[in-house]
Design a protein around this motif. Structure first.
Motif, PDB file in Angstrom:
ATOM      1  N   UNK A   1      31.890  34.399  29.883  1.00 55.52           N
ATOM      2  CA  UNK A   1      30.437  34.527  30.037  1.00 55.52           C
ATOM      3  C   UNK A   1      29.727  33.220  29.700  1.00 55.52           C
ATOM      4  N   UNK A   2      30.173  32.556  28.639  1.00 56.60           N
ATOM      5  CA  UNK A   2      29.556  31.286  28.256  1.00 56.60           C
ATOM      6  C   UNK A   2      29.753  30.223  29.329  1.00 56.60           C
ATOM      7  N   UNK A   3      30.907  30.233  29.998  1.00 55.28           N
ATOM      8  CA  UNK A   3      31.180  29.245  31.040  1.00 55.28           C
ATOM      9  C   UNK A   3      30.446  29.567  32.344  1.00 55.28           C
ATOM     10  N   UNK A   4      30.318  30.836  32.677  1.00 52.84           N
ATOM     11  CA  UNK A   4      29.720  31.221  33.959  1.00 52.84           C
ATOM     12  C   UNK A   4      28.198  31.293  33.920  1.00 52.84           C
TER      13      UNK A   4
ATOM     14  N   UNK B   1      40.188  36.113  36.953  1.00 49.66           N
ATOM     15  CA  UNK B   1      39.843  35.674  38.298  1.00 49.66           C
ATOM     16  C   UNK B   1      38.336  35.855  38.491  1.00 49.66           C
ATOM     17  N   UNK B   2      37.734  34.905  39.181  1.00 54.57           N
ATOM     18  CA  UNK B   2      36.345  35.033  39.610  1.00 54.57           C
ATOM     19  C   UNK B   2      36.317  34.901  41.127  1.00 54.57           C
ATOM     20  N   UNK B   3      35.846  35.949  41.806  1.00 52.00           N
ATOM     21  CA  UNK B   3      35.714  35.940  43.260  1.00 52.00           C
ATOM     22  C   UNK B   3      34.221  35.875  43.589  1.00 52.00           C
ATOM     23  N   UNK B   4      33.764  34.699  44.005  1.00 55.83           N
ATOM     24  CA  UNK B   4      32.326  34.509  44.216  1.00 55.83           C
ATOM     25  C   UNK B   4      31.812  35.307  45.408  1.00 55.83           C
ATOM     26  N   UNK B   5      32.571  35.371  46.489  1.00 57.95           N
ATOM     27  CA  UNK B   5      32.102  36.114  47.660  1.00 57.95           C
ATOM     28  C   UNK B   5      31.921  37.596  47.353  1.00 57.95           C
ATOM     29  N   UNK B   6      32.779  38.128  46.490  1.00 63.75           N
ATOM     30  CA  UNK B   6      32.684  39.533  46.103  1.00 63.75           C
ATOM     31  C   UNK B   6      31.839  39.729  44.845  1.00 63.75           C
ATOM     32  N   UNK B   7      31.377  38.621  44.255  1.00 64.92           N
ATOM     33  CA  UNK B   7      30.609  38.653  43.008  1.00 64.92           C
ATOM     34  C   UNK B   7      31.326  39.524  41.970  1.00 64.92           C
ATOM     35  N   UNK B   8      32.548  39.103  41.675  1.00 65.49           N
ATOM     36  CA  UNK B   8      33.443  39.902  40.844  1.00 65.49           C
ATOM     37  C   UNK B   8      34.135  39.024  39.810  1.00 65.49           C
ATOM     38  N   UNK B   9      34.208  39.520  38.586  1.00 68.38           N
ATOM     39  CA  UNK B   9      34.941  38.845  37.504  1.00 68.38           C
ATOM     40  C   UNK B   9      35.950  39.834  36.935  1.00 68.38           C
ATOM     41  N   UNK B  10      37.199  39.418  36.904  1.00 73.39           N
ATOM     42  CA  UNK B  10      38.255  40.233  36.294  1.00 73.39           C
ATOM     43  C   UNK B  10      38.660  39.610  34.977  1.00 73.39           C
ATOM     44  N   UNK B  11      38.488  40.345  33.882  1.00 73.89           N
ATOM     45  CA  UNK B  11      38.896  39.906  32.546  1.00 73.89           C
ATOM     46  C   UNK B  11      40.275  40.494  32.283  1.00 73.89           C
ATOM     47  N   UNK B  12      41.233  39.624  32.165  1.00 73.88           N
ATOM     48  CA  UNK B  12      42.627  40.070  32.071  1.00 73.88           C
ATOM     49  C   UNK B  12      42.989  40.463  30.646  1.00 73.88           C
ATOM     50  N   UNK B  13      43.562  41.644  30.499  1.00 69.26           N
ATOM     51  CA  UNK B  13      44.028  42.136  29.200  1.00 69.26           C
ATOM     52  C   UNK B  13      45.552  42.167  29.185  1.00 69.26           C
ATOM     53  N   UNK B  14      46.104  42.549  28.036  1.00 74.53           N
ATOM     54  CA  UNK B  14      47.558  42.512  27.852  1.00 74.53           C
ATOM     55  C   UNK B  14      48.177  43.896  28.018  1.00 74.53           C
TER      56      UNK B  14
ATOM     57  N   UNK C   1      25.837  33.805  36.274  1.00 77.19           N
ATOM     58  CA  UNK C   1      26.743  34.479  37.212  1.00 77.19           C
ATOM     59  C   UNK C   1      27.378  35.698  36.563  1.00 77.19           C
ATOM     60  N   UNK C   2      27.681  35.612  35.291  1.00 78.38           N
ATOM     61  CA  UNK C   2      28.258  36.755  34.584  1.00 78.38           C
ATOM     62  C   UNK C   2      27.329  37.968  34.675  1.00 78.38           C
ATOM     63  N   UNK C   3      26.031  37.742  34.526  1.00 76.89           N
ATOM     64  CA  UNK C   3      25.076  38.837  34.560  1.00 76.89           C
ATOM     65  C   UNK C   3      24.892  39.400  35.964  1.00 76.89           C
ATOM     66  N   UNK C   4      25.053  38.569  36.973  1.00 80.05           N
ATOM     67  CA  UNK C   4      24.838  39.011  38.354  1.00 80.05           C
ATOM     68  C   UNK C   4      26.081  39.631  38.972  1.00 80.05           C
ATOM     69  N   UNK C   5      27.259  39.267  38.480  1.00 82.76           N
ATOM     70  CA  UNK C   5      28.506  39.736  39.067  1.00 82.76           C
ATOM     71  C   UNK C   5      28.952  41.056  38.427  1.00 82.76           C
TER      72      UNK C   5
END
Length: 224
Positions: free
Chosen positions: A90-93, A2-15, A96-100
């Motif tokens: 990271x490649x797609x964002x 999930x990427x939440x732009x207002x919260x500047x947050x990226x969640x990388x989902x693991x198993x 934004x990846x660096x700022x979030x």
């Protein structure tokens, strides 16, 4: 993921790390421009019940979702998918990846493999011995190290929360950039109660896990 732009947050989902519960909880705070990836039909039903947003902005630009949800995973139409490696996100964002704030969740490999074993083989009458599960190689499907590291084996997320202290870790993140999350118990019922990994794993299973998951053990200090 999930990427939440207002919260500047990226969640990388693991198993096998309560990832479905975390993603459902986060999707309740998603806005129309945020990225929400697809779950299984059963888990999408749980998300609807919890008031979370359905999959959105996860397809390649210009594509419109059809009447049926796009299945999780890599497909021709899917730009972002649920267990997408962080380096690909990271490649797609881009910047934004660096700022979030980026985060993921990890868990003891012993516990992950035990959880995966019961999740994949739910009927006690048809459940194979744990050593057979190990011998098939299926036990390695809970390896998360490649999801939050780069090709040089460096951790690339800002925070790796511990599954065993997940609520505390999320609370610390909430103080800076997260809303308070109410985590549903999405898949906990698959594992029999009181089934500690020490009572499930044989010595040979333990050795196999320690070999395949060596980088996770070294990085996070999990012990028997």
């Amino acid at each position: 993921m999930i990427v939440l732009h207002d919260y500047q947050l990226v969640y990388v989902r693991t198993r096998k790390t309560a990832s479905t519960s975390v993603e459902i909880a986060l999707s309740r705070f998603a806005g129309p421009n945020d990225i929400v990836t697809a779950l299984s039909p059963r888990d999408e039903a749980l998300r609807r019940e919890a008031g979370g947003r359905p999959p959105q902005n996860h397809l390649h630009p210009g594509l419109i979702p059809g009447p049926e949800p796009v299945a999780p995973g890599i497909a021709g139409r899917v730009r972002f998918h649920n267990h997408m490696p962080g380096r690909h996100i990271r490649a797609e964002l881009g910047d934004q990846w660096d700022r979030y704030v980026t985060f993921t969740v990890e868990r003891s490999p012993y516990d992950k493999v035990t959880s995966l074993y019961f999740h994949r083989h739910r009927a006690p009458s048809a459940r194979p011995p744990i050593d057979h599960f190990i011998e098939t190689g299926e036990f390695a499907d809970a390896l998360n190290w490649p999801l939050y590291t780069d090709t040089d084996n460096r951790v690339i997320v800002d925070h790796v929360l511990r599954h065993e202290a997940l609520r505390e870790g999320l609370a610390q993140l909430a103080a800076a950039s997260l809303p308070d999350l109410d985590l549903p118990r999405a898949k906990a019922h698959f594992r029999p109660p009181n089934s500690h990994y020490r009572d499930v794993l044989t010595p040979s299973a333990r050795r196999a896990i320690e070999d395949v998951y060596a980088q996770e053990f070294d990085a996070h200090g999990y012990t028997w």
